[in-house]
Scaffold this motif. Structure first.
Motif, mmCIF file in Angstrom:
data_model
loop_
_atom_site.group_PDB
_atom_site.id
_atom_site.type_symbol
_atom_site.label_atom_id
_atom_site.label_comp_id
_atom_site.label_asym_id
_atom_site.label_seq_id
_atom_site.Cartn_x
_atom_site.Cartn_y
_atom_site.Cartn_z
ATOM 1 N N PHE A 103 0.832 -1.300 -0.046
ATOM 2 C CA PHE A 103 -0.057 0.029 0.033
ATOM 3 C C PHE A 103 1.184 1.263 0.106
ATOM 4 O O PHE A 103 0.460 2.278 -0.703
ATOM 5 N N CYS A 104 1.871 1.376 0.872
ATOM 6 C CA CYS A 104 2.636 2.375 0.883
ATOM 7 C C CYS A 104 3.575 2.506 -0.068
ATOM 8 O O CYS A 104 3.800 3.682 -0.964
ATOM 9 N N PHE A 105 3.777 1.412 -0.685
ATOM 10 C CA PHE A 105 4.830 1.346 -1.935
ATOM 11 C C PHE A 105 4.154 1.889 -3.110
ATOM 12 O O PHE A 105 4.760 2.982 -3.674
ATOM 13 N N TYR A 106 3.146 1.459 -3.597
ATOM 14 C CA TYR A 106 2.297 1.940 -4.867
ATOM 15 C C TYR A 106 1.933 3.238 -4.666
ATOM 16 O O TYR A 106 1.969 4.147 -5.428
ATOM 17 N N GLY A 107 1.277 3.808 -3.440
ATOM 18 C CA GLY A 107 0.997 5.166 -3.294
ATOM 19 C C GLY A 107 1.993 6.176 -3.408
ATOM 20 O O GLY A 107 2.053 7.041 -3.880
ATOM 21 N N GLY A 108 3.344 5.581 -2.618
ATOM 22 C CA GLY A 108 4.197 6.525 -2.811
ATOM 23 C C GLY A 108 4.851 6.694 -4.154
ATOM 24 O O GLY A 108 5.328 7.789 -4.459
ATOM 25 N N VAL A 109 4.868 5.643 -4.850
ATOM 26 C CA VAL A 109 5.377 5.845 -6.254
ATOM 27 C C VAL A 109 4.543 6.593 -7.147
ATOM 28 O O VAL A 109 4.984 7.386 -7.930
ATOM 29 N N ALA A 110 3.334 6.677 -6.896
ATOM 30 C CA ALA A 110 2.227 7.253 -7.648
ATOM 31 C C ALA A 110 2.378 8.616 -7.196
ATOM 32 O O ALA A 110 2.379 9.512 -8.229
ATOM 33 N N ILE A 111 2.435 9.063 -6.030
ATOM 34 C CA ILE A 111 2.597 10.407 -5.450
ATOM 35 C C ILE A 111 3.902 11.281 -6.012
ATOM 36 O O ILE A 111 4.088 12.209 -6.707
ATOM 37 N N THR A 112 4.954 10.388 -5.863
ATOM 38 C CA THR A 112 6.317 10.729 -6.018
ATOM 39 C C THR A 112 6.620 11.037 -7.519
ATOM 40 O O THR A 112 7.284 12.163 -8.187
ATOM 41 N N ILE A 113 6.214 10.042 -8.688
ATOM 42 C CA ILE A 113 6.552 10.208 -9.841
ATOM 43 C C ILE A 113 5.289 11.027 -10.603
ATOM 44 O O ILE A 113 5.924 11.885 -11.453
#
Length: 218
Positions: free
Chosen positions: A195-205
């Motif tokens: 959950f944190c990984f996918y959400g973090g990648v979406a927000i960051t990139i």
């Protein structure tokens, strides 16, 4: 398997098929792109056509006013490249308009697959394991309930024009859509790390560059 369970399974499979078909029809009926898609569409084109020859990339001359990432088109090109090379070997050349349609359909199918996996959250793996071990009416009812809930979710998804129309378009939000749905699916499955990984990648990139551009501009 009861008659009700078979009926629900057929309904579920039909709705999955309709959801995939609907996305493909959206692309075939409206194959042309909007100006907002120009960067990602051109990036996908350059990655497929020019490959590692970065000097021919359109972005060098027309970089655009808003910072964008090549990671989305690069990820998408990994799926469309086999089609490109197969048709190129068979026909000698590939029509770029056809390549555009293939690219959009590929993105649409990737996003629809994410939506389908979200619907599969109703099929809890623990419950299915128990169903295989204990064949009783309560477990059968729970399985029917899962099929019914998942089918309702897919039915609602099939009726959403806005989402189904845009998830095949090469917009930053369309790439972020896949990661966001994956993140939400992981959240429902209680997989905190994913959950944190996918959400973090979406927000960051896909969100951060545009956010900082607005902060600088205003």
């Amino acid at each position: 398997m009861s008659a009700l369970n078979k009926c629900l399974s057929k309904i579920h499979s039909t709705l999955v098929f309709l959801l995939y078909t609907q996305i493909i029809l959206h692309v075939l009926i409206t194959p042309y792109t909007k100006v907002e898609e120009s960067f990602n569409m051109q990036a996908s084109h350059d990655i497929l056509i020019h490959g590692s020859d970065l000097s021919k990339y359109d972005h060098l001359e027309f970089s655009g006013p808003v910072p964008r990432t090549f990671l989305g088109p690069l990820f998408l090109s990994c799926f469309t490249a086999p089609f490109y090379w197969i048709f190129k070997l068979m026909l000698g050349s590939v029509d770029k308009f056809f390549l555009q349609i293939v690219t959009r359909i590929t993105l649409g199918i990737i996003n629809v697959h994410a939506v389908k996996k979200l619907g599969d959250c109703f099929f809890n793996s623990r419950d299915l394991k128990e169903d295989n071990q204990n064949k009783n009416k309560n477990n059968q009812y729970r399985t029917n309930q899962q099929l019914a809930l998942s089918s309702i979710f897919l039915l609602v998804s099939c009726t959403q024009f806005h989402v189904n129309f845009y998830i095949s378009r090469l917009l930053p939000n369309s790439f972020a859509f896949f990661l966001t749905i994956k993140s939400f699916t992981a959240f429902l499955d209680q997989k905190t790390e994913k959950f944190c990984f996918y959400g973090g990648v979406a927000i960051t990139i896909f969100s951060t560059p545009g956010y900082f551009e607005k902060k600088v501009r205003f």
